[in-house]
Design a protein around this motif. Sequence first.
Motif, mmCIF file in Angstrom:
data_model
loop_
_atom_site.group_PDB
_atom_site.id
_atom_site.type_symbol
_atom_site.label_atom_id
_atom_site.label_comp_id
_atom_site.label_asym_id
_atom_site.label_seq_id
_atom_site.Cartn_x
_atom_site.Cartn_y
_atom_site.Cartn_z
ATOM 1 N N GLY A 87 0.814 -1.216 0.000
ATOM 2 C CA GLY A 87 0.000 0.000 0.000
ATOM 3 C C GLY A 87 0.840 1.255 0.000
ATOM 4 N N ILE A 88 1.915 1.258 0.765
ATOM 5 C CA ILE A 88 2.809 2.419 0.814
ATOM 6 C C ILE A 88 3.455 2.659 -0.546
ATOM 7 C CG2 ILE A 88 5.057 3.183 1.730
ATOM 8 C CD1 ILE A 88 2.785 3.749 3.626
ATOM 9 N N SER A 89 3.797 1.568 -1.232
ATOM 10 C CA SER A 89 4.468 1.719 -2.526
ATOM 11 C C SER A 89 3.489 2.027 -3.654
ATOM 12 C CB SER A 89 5.283 0.470 -2.854
ATOM 13 O OG SER A 89 4.423 -0.634 -3.028
ATOM 14 N N GLY A 90 2.181 2.039 -3.348
ATOM 15 C CA GLY A 90 1.200 2.427 -4.348
ATOM 16 C C GLY A 90 0.686 1.291 -5.214
ATOM 17 N N VAL A 126 -2.747 2.853 2.728
ATOM 18 C CA VAL A 126 -3.393 3.829 1.843
ATOM 19 C C VAL A 126 -3.923 4.997 2.668
ATOM 20 C CG1 VAL A 126 -5.356 4.180 0.308
ATOM 21 C CG2 VAL A 126 -3.902 2.182 0.024
ATOM 22 N N GLU A 127 -4.482 4.706 3.831
ATOM 23 C CA GLU A 127 -4.958 5.760 4.717
ATOM 24 C C GLU A 127 -3.794 6.624 5.198
ATOM 25 O OE1 GLU A 127 -6.822 5.937 9.129
ATOM 26 O OE2 GLU A 127 -7.802 4.570 7.711
ATOM 27 N N ASP A 128 -2.693 5.993 5.582
ATOM 28 C CA ASP A 128 -1.512 6.742 6.032
ATOM 29 C C ASP A 128 -0.979 7.631 4.916
ATOM 30 O OD1 ASP A 128 -1.722 5.562 8.498
ATOM 31 O OD2 ASP A 128 0.018 4.243 8.260
ATOM 32 N N ARG A 129 -0.980 7.124 3.695
ATOM 33 C CA ARG A 129 -0.514 7.932 2.561
ATOM 34 C C ARG A 129 -1.425 9.125 2.330
ATOM 35 N NH1 ARG A 129 -0.123 4.433 -2.477
ATOM 36 N NH2 ARG A 129 -0.495 6.454 -3.376
ATOM 37 N N SER A 130 -2.740 8.928 2.449
ATOM 38 C CA SER A 130 -3.670 10.031 2.189
ATOM 39 C C SER A 130 -3.571 11.125 3.259
ATOM 40 C CB SER A 130 -5.105 9.515 2.101
ATOM 41 O OG SER A 130 -5.564 9.082 3.352
ATOM 42 N N VAL A 131 -3.224 10.736 4.480
ATOM 43 C CA VAL A 131 -3.062 11.691 5.555
ATOM 44 C C VAL A 131 -1.715 12.400 5.460
ATOM 45 C CG1 VAL A 131 -2.926 11.905 8.077
ATOM 46 C CG2 VAL A 131 -4.602 10.405 7.063
ATOM 47 N N GLY A 132 -0.777 11.764 4.780
ATOM 48 C CA GLY A 132 0.538 12.363 4.595
ATOM 49 C C GLY A 132 1.599 11.816 5.519
ATOM 50 N N LEU A 133 1.328 10.680 6.162
ATOM 51 C CA LEU A 133 2.312 10.100 7.065
ATOM 52 C C LEU A 133 3.452 9.422 6.326
ATOM 53 C CD1 LEU A 133 0.003 8.542 9.795
ATOM 54 C CD2 LEU A 133 1.304 10.644 9.910
ATOM 55 N N ALA A 134 3.176 8.963 5.134
ATOM 56 C CA ALA A 134 4.212 8.255 4.365
ATOM 57 C C ALA A 134 4.369 8.922 3.011
ATOM 58 C CB ALA A 134 3.826 6.801 4.181
ATOM 59 N N VAL A 135 5.602 8.995 2.572
ATOM 60 C CA VAL A 135 5.900 9.560 1.268
ATOM 61 C C VAL A 135 6.592 8.499 0.431
ATOM 62 C CG1 VAL A 135 7.135 11.383 0.045
ATOM 63 C CG2 VAL A 135 6.190 11.823 2.298
ATOM 64 N N ARG A 136 6.172 8.355 -0.807
ATOM 65 C CA ARG A 136 6.771 7.338 -1.671
ATOM 66 C C ARG A 136 8.231 7.540 -1.874
ATOM 67 N NH1 ARG A 136 3.077 5.980 -6.814
ATOM 68 N NH2 ARG A 136 1.462 7.336 -6.187
#
Length: 58
Positions: free
Chosen positions: A20-23, A48-58
């Motif tokens: 999910g983090i890697s898209g 996916v939720e963490d990415r949408s909130v901005g906690l993880a960056v690709r």
Amino acid sequence: MKRQKRDKLTRAHAKGYQAGISGRSKENCPFQSFDTRSHWLGGWREAVEDRSVGLAVR
């Protein structure tokens, strides 16, 4: 002393989170078993939720 293997469901969740983090798409789930697949998808949704909130960056 031998190292213990991690629980398979915990590993499935972690692999789903990484995907999910890697898209990657949730359609790429490598597991067929219901329990394992549901844990993988849970990790994927969390990432996916963490990415949408901005906690993880690709």
